[in-house]
Scaffold this motif. Structure first.
Motif, PDB file in Angstrom:
ATOM      1  N   UNK A   1     -14.233 -25.096  -8.035  1.00  0.00           N
ATOM      2  CA  UNK A   1     -12.934 -25.189  -8.696  1.00  0.00           C
ATOM      3  C   UNK A   1     -12.002 -24.091  -8.207  1.00  0.00           C
ATOM      4  N   UNK A   2     -12.528 -22.863  -8.114  1.00  0.00           N
ATOM      5  CA  UNK A   2     -11.708 -21.753  -7.644  1.00  0.00           C
ATOM      6  C   UNK A   2     -11.285 -21.950  -6.193  1.00  0.00           C
ATOM      7  N   UNK A   3     -12.177 -22.481  -5.363  1.00  0.00           N
ATOM      8  CA  UNK A   3     -11.838 -22.725  -3.958  1.00  0.00           C
ATOM      9  C   UNK A   3     -10.779 -23.808  -3.830  1.00  0.00           C
ATOM     10  N   UNK A   4     -10.815 -24.801  -4.720  1.00  0.00           N
ATOM     11  CA  UNK A   4      -9.853 -25.893  -4.638  1.00  0.00           C
ATOM     12  C   UNK A   4      -8.438 -25.411  -4.923  1.00  0.00           C
ATOM     13  N   UNK A   5      -8.289 -24.483  -5.877  1.00  0.00           N
ATOM     14  CA  UNK A   5      -6.945 -24.008  -6.244  1.00  0.00           C
ATOM     15  C   UNK A   5      -6.489 -22.818  -5.426  1.00  0.00           C
ATOM     16  N   UNK A   6      -7.389 -22.177  -4.667  1.00  0.00           N
ATOM     17  CA  UNK A   6      -6.989 -21.060  -3.831  1.00  0.00           C
ATOM     18  C   UNK A   6      -6.741 -19.799  -4.629  1.00  0.00           C
ATOM     19  N   UNK A   7      -6.489 -18.701  -3.892  1.00  0.00           N
ATOM     20  CA  UNK A   7      -6.322 -17.402  -4.555  1.00  0.00           C
ATOM     21  C   UNK A   7      -5.012 -16.713  -4.219  1.00  0.00           C
ATOM     22  N   UNK A   8      -4.364 -17.083  -3.095  1.00  0.00           N
ATOM     23  CA  UNK A   8      -3.101 -16.409  -2.750  1.00  0.00           C
ATOM     24  C   UNK A   8      -1.926 -17.368  -2.606  1.00  0.00           C
ATOM     25  N   UNK A   9      -2.199 -18.659  -2.275  1.00  0.00           N
ATOM     26  CA  UNK A   9      -1.083 -19.583  -2.036  1.00  0.00           C
ATOM     27  C   UNK A   9      -1.236 -20.914  -2.758  1.00  0.00           C
ATOM     28  N   UNK A  10      -2.356 -21.087  -3.460  1.00  0.00           N
ATOM     29  CA  UNK A  10      -2.562 -22.347  -4.162  1.00  0.00           C
ATOM     30  C   UNK A  10      -3.138 -23.446  -3.309  1.00  0.00           C
ATOM     31  N   UNK A  11      -3.698 -23.112  -2.150  1.00  0.00           N
ATOM     32  CA  UNK A  11      -4.265 -24.113  -1.258  1.00  0.00           C
ATOM     33  C   UNK A  11      -5.772 -23.921  -1.142  1.00  0.00           C
ATOM     34  N   UNK A  12      -6.527 -24.981  -0.827  1.00  0.00           N
ATOM     35  CA  UNK A  12      -7.995 -24.884  -0.813  1.00  0.00           C
ATOM     36  C   UNK A  12      -8.518 -23.831   0.160  1.00  0.00           C
ATOM     37  N   UNK A  13      -9.615 -23.198  -0.252  1.00  0.00           N
ATOM     38  CA  UNK A  13     -10.292 -22.208   0.586  1.00  0.00           C
ATOM     39  C   UNK A  13     -11.376 -22.925   1.387  1.00  0.00           C
TER      40      UNK A  13
END
Length: 685
Positions: A535-547
């Motif tokens: 879930x965290x990878x799907x929403x990303x951490x800096x730009x809102x894009x998948x990791x």
């Protein structure tokens, strides 16, 4: 009128012709003039008044341009001629190119006032690639300030010395004089006698016996040259040039005679390129224009009408189709029954009892039928198909959404129907951006699609450019931790996760590793931990894009015998991943695409300079020998918004390009800052 035999028209009494070329060349007006001269219509229709047989669609009448191929027929001197009028805009190649699959002859129409245009060249190339007999029809010869001598010289310089006039304009372009059967006469320019001699010499060159006769006797009766003439047309050794004025009728009667007397019938043209099987093991299959053989027919046009339903238009290459025939569609296992068989005259459907090789006809209300399908009546022909056309790749995309919520499924169904009609439209649901994107060949292509949605199907939509499918990745290892504890009365929530993140090589994807020991996180909760990480990878951490391209190692944690639940470990893992990722040098990636740009050689400097200004690189160049060049390169997809418009400006409308995804690469720091500033991290629970 031509006569019907028990099997329809005999192949020898049929001609098939596609009118192709640039927009504004007068193809639709030429079709009207031919229909009128043959007696099929009482008076030629007018584009301005919206009364032409070919342009019957309301959008075509309003825009004064053909937007789809229109099928017509006429009868002249006991011969039936099937005509296909095609659009001239490059945006509608998905309608004009398939017409080449249904005919023996491609008539490339040239506007005498504007001369050779990019679409003229392209259609000549495609027609040659399909092995069609080609002829050039110079239209509007009575327009003011046209230099027909210079245009003929330009045609021969561009397409080769095998382009020879079958007739020449006379009396100021008000009539034409034949140069093939007629050995002498007076024309506005050049010499009828010289043109006659050049034609005969060009034709006899393909037959040694005629060459000897010509050298001994000094001339050969053109009426004896039918067989070598058809060979010359098949081999591209002769490309006849005819002069006409569709508006005032000059050369129209003569063009009808040329089609009937000189152009190949289905038994004389190059056979269609049928194949059985796919890939390198595909073997050629010869289709014979034999009415008694089993059926092989090719669907080159599909039209879906809100009232009539789906209609498939096909060319019969072998066998006879009758009302009540049972036909298979490609490798379909269940045949359909031909309830009604139609001959088309624009929007009019004329029901016929049967049709044989060389005929172009249609069936309606057959849901299984689709573009490029082979119709057959023998189960063993299930794997036969026509050699695919090399369509340009649609790269101009827009996001389409319904204005009213709840209409998403209806919009999707309508878009699928419209895409079925045009092989140069592509429909995609982009999972990464949750968008419905339609790709076409240009802005006009997509504008017409939108107008069909709103005007024909009454579906209100809104559009915007597609979002770029950015990605995120990590640049160094890091560790993260989160304890989720929530007490709301009664049983609470508890879960604690320690994890480590590590970057992986590009393209490696995601790896989840369980290194927990001692049962500090019970095994039944580990799927919840992985779910939280995803879930965290799907929403990303800096730009809102998948990791992407990350390994996550869970190595420690805690649980509570009463309060630990799956939801607690999902939340703890999600926030532990964010904690680690923010320490791991997160980096935004953008899609990089491979570009192949085709344009006149003289424009290459401007194109490469513009590409470099778009953060692109040039990886290669090549020339094709006809004044065209191909530039190979790479560029960020984000820099190509509206690129076709820019390319048109750089090349005078003669450039085209294709793209294909190559890889992801880090965005410049300034771009990452912009994307990060626009991103709002979801509120912590």
């Amino acid at each position: 009128m031509a006569t019907l035999t028990s099997n329809g028209f005999e192949p020898a009494t049929l001609r098939t012709l596609a009118l192709v070329g640039a927009a504004g060349a007068g193809k639709t007006s030429l079709a009207e003039a031919l229909l009128h001269r043959s007696g099929m219509i009482g008076a030629p229709g007018s584009l301005e008044r919206g009364t032409t047989v070919g342009d019957f669609d309301p959008l075509e009448r309003r825009m004064l341009h053909s937007l789809a191929a229109s099928v017509m027929h006429l009868d002249h001197q006991g011969t039936r001629v099937h005509l296909i009028d095609t659009p001239g805009s490059p945006d509608f190649l998905g309608h004009s190119l398939p017409a080449l699959e249904a005919v023996e002859t491609a008539a490339i129409v040239v506007n005498a006032a504007t001369g050779i245009e990019p679409m003229t060249r392209r259609m000549m190339e495609w027609a040659a690639g399909r092995g069609l007999a080609r002829m050039i029809v110079v239209n509007r010869i009575d327009a003011e300030r046209v230099d027909l001598r210079r245009l003929l010289d330009e045609i021969r310089a561009t397409f080769g010395t095998e382009c020879l006039p079958l007739n020449l304009p006379a009396d100021g372009g008000t009539r034409v004089v034949d140069c093939f059967f007629n050995p002498c006469g007076v024309a506005d320019f050049s010499s009828v006698e010289d043109a006659h001699r050049a034609l005969v010499e060009q034709v006899v060159e393909v037959d040694a016996a005629f060459v000897e006769r010509y050298l001994n006797d000094g001339d050969v009766d053109p009426r004896e040259l039918h067989a070598p003439l058809e060979q010359a047309l098949r081999e591209g050794h002769l490309i006849p040039v005819c002069f006409t004025s569709a508006r005032h009728g000059a050369g129209i009667a003569e063009l009808l005679d040329v089609l009937v007397q000189l152009m190949p019938n289905p038994t004389e043209g190059n056979p269609p390129q049928f194949l059985e099987g796919t890939g390198p093991n595909a073997r050629p299959v010869a289709a014979r224009p034999d009415p008694q053989a089993h059926v092989l027919a090719h669907v080159f046009k599909v039209a879906i009408d809100p009232y009539v339903g789906k209609m498939g238009v096909f060319r019969i290459h072998q066998g006879t189709v009758t009302r009540d025939s049972l036909l298979y569609v490609g490798d379909g296992r269940k045949p359909f029954k031909v309830g009604h068989l139609f001959l088309l005259q624009g929007k009019e459907h004329v029901e016929i009892p049967r049709a044989g090789p060389g005929e172009i006809c249609a069936v309606a209300k057959v849901d299984e039928i689709h573009f490029d399908a082979v119709l057959h009546d023998a189960a063993e022909d299930a794997h036969i198909h026509l050699k695919p056309l090399d369509f340009p790749v649609p790269v101009h995309g827009i996001v389409i959404e319904p204005k009213r919520r709840g209409n998403e499924q209806r919009l999707w169904d309508l878009l699928q129907k419209l895409v079925e009609e045009d092989p140069c439209l592509r429909l995609e649901q982009v999972a990464a951006t949750r968008e419905t994107v339609v790709y076409g060949l240009g802005e006009l292509h997509l504008r017409v699609l939108l107008e069909r949605l709103t005007e024909v199907h009454r579906c209100e939509v809104q559009t915007r450019p597609p979002r770029i499918a950015y990605r995120e990745t990590l640049t160094r290892p890091a560790e993260g931790h989160h304890r989720h504890k929530k007490q709301t009365g009664g049983a609470g929530q508890f879960g604690e996760v320690f994890l480590r993140v590590e970057p992986l090589p590009p393209g490696s994807g995601f790896q989840f590793v369980d290194e927990v020991r001692g049962g500090v996180i019970p095994a039944q909760f580990m799927p919840a931990v992985e779910k939280g990480v995803r879930q965290a990878m799907e929403t990303g951490v800096v730009s809102g894009h998948p990791v992407q391209d990350v390994r996550v190692v869970v190595y420690d944690g805690k649980h509570h015998s009463v309060d630990s639940k799956e939801v607690a470990f999902v939340t703890a893992a999600r926030k532990a991943f964010v904690d680690a990722a923010l320490k791991a040098g997160p980096q935004v990636l953008e899609p990089i695409v491979d570009l192949e740009i085709t344009a006149p050689e003289s424009c290459i400097g401007d194109i490469t300079g513009d590409l470099l200004a778009r953060r692109g690189i040039v990886t290669g160049q090549r020339l094709d020998g006809s004044g065209q060049a191909v530039v190979l390169g790479q560029a960020p997809l984000a820099e190509l918004n509206g690129y076709q418009t820019r390319l048109n400006s750089l090349t005078g409308g003669q450039g085209r390009y294709t793209i294909a995804f190559s890889h992801h690469a880090a965005v410049p720091p300034a771009v990452q800052q912009q994307l990060a500033a626009a991103f709002k991290m979801p509120e912590p629970e």
